[in-house]
Design a protein around this motif. Structure first.
Motif, PDB file in Angstrom:
ATOM      1  N   PRO A 192       0.905  -1.266   0.031  1.00  0.00           N
ATOM      2  CA  PRO A 192      -0.148   0.039   0.065  1.00  0.00           C
ATOM      3  C   PRO A 192       0.872   1.369   0.034  1.00  0.00           C
ATOM      4  N   TYR A 193       1.969   1.201   0.835  1.00  0.00           N
ATOM      5  CA  TYR A 193       2.809   2.720   1.005  1.00  0.00           C
ATOM      6  C   TYR A 193       3.426   2.740  -0.381  1.00  0.00           C
ATOM      7  N   LEU A 194       4.060   1.595  -1.126  1.00  0.00           N
ATOM      8  CA  LEU A 194       4.849   1.962  -2.330  1.00  0.00           C
ATOM      9  C   LEU A 194       3.484   2.247  -3.627  1.00  0.00           C
ATOM     10  N   LEU A 195       2.532   1.639  -3.416  1.00  0.00           N
ATOM     11  CA  LEU A 195       1.447   1.815  -4.515  1.00  0.00           C
ATOM     12  C   LEU A 195       0.791   3.382  -4.353  1.00  0.00           C
ATOM     13  N   ARG A 196       1.156   3.902  -3.018  1.00  0.00           N
ATOM     14  CA  ARG A 196       0.546   5.539  -3.070  1.00  0.00           C
ATOM     15  C   ARG A 196       1.757   6.232  -3.655  1.00  0.00           C
ATOM     16  N   GLN A 197       2.709   5.676  -3.384  1.00  0.00           N
ATOM     17  CA  GLN A 197       3.956   6.765  -4.010  1.00  0.00           C
ATOM     18  C   GLN A 197       3.750   6.667  -5.512  1.00  0.00           C
ATOM     19  N   LEU A 198       3.656   5.301  -6.014  1.00  0.00           N
ATOM     20  CA  LEU A 198       3.646   5.325  -7.429  1.00  0.00           C
ATOM     21  C   LEU A 198       2.468   6.297  -8.226  1.00  0.00           C
ATOM     22  N   LEU A 199       1.219   6.035  -7.504  1.00  0.00           N
ATOM     23  CA  LEU A 199       0.071   7.114  -8.000  1.00  0.00           C
ATOM     24  C   LEU A 199       0.356   8.466  -7.572  1.00  0.00           C
ATOM     25  N   GLU A 200       0.976   8.813  -6.522  1.00  0.00           N
ATOM     26  CA  GLU A 200       1.307  10.268  -6.306  1.00  0.00           C
ATOM     27  C   GLU A 200       2.268  10.816  -7.561  1.00  0.00           C
ATOM     28  N   ASN A 201       3.335  10.174  -7.647  1.00  0.00           N
ATOM     29  CA  ASN A 201       3.978  10.481  -8.946  1.00  0.00           C
ATOM     30  C   ASN A 201       3.361  10.575  -9.988  1.00  0.00           C
ATOM     31  N   LEU A 202       2.610   9.555 -10.572  1.00  0.00           N
ATOM     32  CA  LEU A 202       1.858   9.669 -11.934  1.00  0.00           C
ATOM     33  C   LEU A 202       0.754  10.737 -11.868  1.00  0.00           C
ATOM     34  N   LEU A 203      -0.180  10.632 -10.866  1.00  0.00           N
ATOM     35  CA  LEU A 203      -1.212  11.733 -10.837  1.00  0.00           C
ATOM     36  C   LEU A 203      -0.606  12.990 -10.651  1.00  0.00           C
ATOM     37  N   GLY A 204       0.547  13.131  -9.746  1.00  0.00           N
ATOM     38  CA  GLY A 204       1.095  14.487  -9.640  1.00  0.00           C
ATOM     39  C   GLY A 204       1.598  15.093 -10.926  1.00  0.00           C
ATOM     40  N   ASN A 205       2.199  14.216 -11.841  1.00  0.00           N
ATOM     41  CA  ASN A 205       2.870  14.576 -13.016  1.00  0.00           C
ATOM     42  C   ASN A 205       1.538  15.056 -13.957  1.00  0.00           C
ATOM     43  N   ALA A 206       0.531  14.285 -13.969  1.00  0.00           N
ATOM     44  CA  ALA A 206      -0.611  14.642 -14.739  1.00  0.00           C
ATOM     45  C   ALA A 206      -1.306  15.782 -14.138  1.00  0.00           C
ATOM     46  N   TRP A 207      -1.250  16.131 -13.093  1.00  0.00           N
ATOM     47  CA  TRP A 207      -1.769  17.470 -12.546  1.00  0.00           C
ATOM     48  C   TRP A 207      -0.862  18.601 -12.926  1.00  0.00           C
ATOM     49  N   LYS A 208       0.487  18.303 -12.715  1.00  0.00           N
ATOM     50  CA  LYS A 208       1.325  19.471 -12.960  1.00  0.00           C
ATOM     51  C   LYS A 208       1.289  19.824 -14.454  1.00  0.00           C
ATOM     52  N   TYR A 209       1.574  18.811 -15.394  1.00  0.00           N
ATOM     53  CA  TYR A 209       1.630  19.107 -16.728  1.00  0.00           C
ATOM     54  C   TYR A 209       0.104  19.525 -17.421  1.00  0.00           C
ATOM     55  N   THR A 210      -0.806  19.570 -16.800  1.00  0.00           N
ATOM     56  CA  THR A 210      -1.928  20.000 -17.373  1.00  0.00           C
ATOM     57  C   THR A 210      -2.375  21.408 -16.719  1.00  0.00           C
ATOM     58  N   SER A 211      -1.470  21.837 -16.034  1.00  0.00           N
ATOM     59  CA  SER A 211      -1.698  23.196 -15.313  1.00  0.00           C
ATOM     60  C   SER A 211      -1.939  24.429 -16.250  1.00  0.00           C
ATOM     61  N   ARG A 212      -1.542  24.307 -17.507  1.00  0.00           N
ATOM     62  CA  ARG A 212      -1.735  25.593 -18.467  1.00  0.00           C
ATOM     63  C   ARG A 212      -2.807  25.130 -19.508  1.00  0.00           C
ATOM     64  N   LYS A 213      -3.639  24.155 -19.058  1.00  0.00           N
ATOM     65  CA  LYS A 213      -4.957  23.999 -19.892  1.00  0.00           C
ATOM     66  C   LYS A 213      -5.975  24.521 -19.120  1.00  0.00           C
ATOM     67  N   GLU A 214      -6.895  25.542 -19.863  1.00  0.00           N
ATOM     68  CA  GLU A 214      -7.779  26.100 -19.485  1.00  0.00           C
ATOM     69  C   GLU A 214      -8.852  25.037 -18.812  1.00  0.00           C
ATOM     70  N   VAL A 215      -9.066  23.847 -19.488  1.00  0.00           N
ATOM     71  CA  VAL A 215      -9.994  22.920 -18.923  1.00  0.00           C
ATOM     72  C   VAL A 215      -9.178  21.460 -18.980  1.00  0.00           C
ATOM     73  N   ALA A 216      -8.428  21.082 -17.947  1.00  0.00           N
ATOM     74  CA  ALA A 216      -7.680  20.093 -17.975  1.00  0.00           C
ATOM     75  C   ALA A 216      -8.518  18.721 -17.584  1.00  0.00           C
ATOM     76  N   ARG A 217      -7.890  17.586 -18.043  1.00  0.00           N
ATOM     77  CA  ARG A 217      -8.691  16.297 -17.964  1.00  0.00           C
ATOM     78  C   ARG A 217      -7.578  15.274 -17.643  1.00  0.00           C
ATOM     79  N   ILE A 218      -8.055  14.537 -16.665  1.00  0.00           N
ATOM     80  CA  ILE A 218      -7.379  13.431 -16.216  1.00  0.00           C
ATOM     81  C   ILE A 218      -8.165  12.146 -16.027  1.00  0.00           C
ATOM     82  N   GLU A 219      -7.530  11.162 -16.738  1.00  0.00           N
ATOM     83  CA  GLU A 219      -8.272   9.844 -16.592  1.00  0.00           C
ATOM     84  C   GLU A 219      -7.501   8.725 -15.930  1.00  0.00           C
ATOM     85  N   PHE A 220      -8.270   7.886 -14.958  1.00  0.00           N
ATOM     86  CA  PHE A 220      -7.638   6.526 -14.394  1.00  0.00           C
ATOM     87  C   PHE A 220      -8.448   5.606 -14.527  1.00  0.00           C
TER      88      PHE A 220
END
Length: 330
Positions: A192-220
């Motif tokens: 559980p601890y490592l999987l949270r780290q994994l998703l924090e990195n991947l979702l954190g990147n998705a959040w960061k690299y969509t920051s310049r979009k007027e309407v961002a979209r993230i799918e999981f």
């Protein structure tokens, strides 16, 4: 004549026959017996040769396996030593870094009013650089820990985990408008601890690299890839050029400059190692300014039987600029 009788022509001697036919029969039988003996000897020689080759092959395989085990053990020991050295160095760097931060802060607080403007600028730069180095050390220690910590696998609902991470990200930037498509009930076997780290990195990147979009979209969600259940994180952000994907999961490798998006180049390397330690694979596809999709496999990935339709799983994290987390995140 005795030899002829031995090879089976005695029944010809009991009735009248021509001598030339008798000797012709004897010769044919003798040649046939000789050829059979030759074939038998050749076959026996071939079997002996094949047995010798099989023995040599088994011997070579055992030698090769032993050498591979020795080399693997040596490499594992070297990796452990390198990780221990990295951890020790990173840990030991904390003390002098704390002194730099502490004394530069004291200097700015106690004597800031008496310093010229360019000197205060130098102090600000010292503080910013030391803070960045502190973050780098923290990430290096985390990366080292990922490789050293034992894995305690158990069933993990990564859909719920992803939802909680996205809700936390929304709280940090409540004014952002982000559309999220979330597949519920994806369960894997992992730490559980490592999987949270994994998703924090991947979702954190998705959040960061969509920051310049007027309407961002993230799918999981999850899908079948080559007959294997695969989880993906998809966004419509900055993306990247696939020509540079070779360094995507390497430490300190970044496909975007610091002036575009902040980062240290360690997150994806950490994600890669977490997936590898779970016996899975991770890869990515992207187009510049069209977004990126990260795929990864984990053992015992399954979908809940109660998973609802994709259209019913779609919701908006932010409505009219207000940071309102959806009920699915509760």
């Amino acid at each position: 004549m005795l030899r002829a009788i031995e090879i089976g022509i005695d029944h010809y001697l009991l009735k009248p026959l021509k001598v030339d036919k008798l000797f012709g029969l004897i010769n044919r039988v003798r040649h046939s017996k000789a050829e059979a003996a030759q074939r038998r000897q050749t076959k026996e020689a071939h079997c002996r040769c094949e047995a010798r080759h099989q023995y040599e092959l088994r011997h070579l395989n055992k030698m090769l396996e032993r050498r591979v085990r020795e080399r693997t053990a040596g490499l594992e020991a070297a990796v452990r030593e390198l990780e221990a050295f990295s951890y020790s160095v990173s840990h030991d760097l904390r003390a002098p870094l704390r002194h730099i931060n502490c004394f530069s802060a004291m200097l700015a607080e106690d004597f800031g009013d008496h310093l010229p403007e360019h000197a205060r600028g130098y102090l600000d730069r010292i503080g910013a650089a030391s803070s960045r180095m502190g973050a780098l050390i923290d990430h290096l220690l985390e990366l080292s820990r990922v490789m050293r910590v034992g894995i305690s696998p158990e069933p993990v609902d990564v859909s719920t985990l992803a939802a909680s991470i996205l809700a936390m990200l929304q709280e940090t930037e409540p004014a952002r408008r982000v559309d999220v498509v979330m597949e519920e009930g994806i369960t894997v076997s992992g730490d559980p601890y490592l999987l949270r780290q994994l998703l924090e990195n991947l979702l954190g990147n998705a959040w960061k690299y969509t920051s310049r979009k007027e309407v961002a979209r993230i799918e999981f969600g999850s899908m079948q890839v080559a007959g294997e259940e695969t989880i993906f994180v998809k966004d419509n952000g900055a993306g990247f050029d696939m020509a540079y994907q070779g360094g995507l999961f390497q430490v300190f490798q970044r496909l975007h400059g610091g002036e575009e998006f902040e980062g240290l180049g360690i997150g994806l390397a950490t994600a890669h190692r977490i997936v590898q330690r779970h016996g899975g694979k991770i890869w990515a596809e992207a187009k510049v300014e069209e977004g990126a999709t990260f795929y990864f496999t984990l053992p015992a990935t399954s979908r809940s039987l109660t998973t609802v339709d994709t259209e019913e799983r779609r919701f908006r994290l932010c409505d009219s600029g207000r940071g309102q987390a959806p009920a699915a995140y509760a």
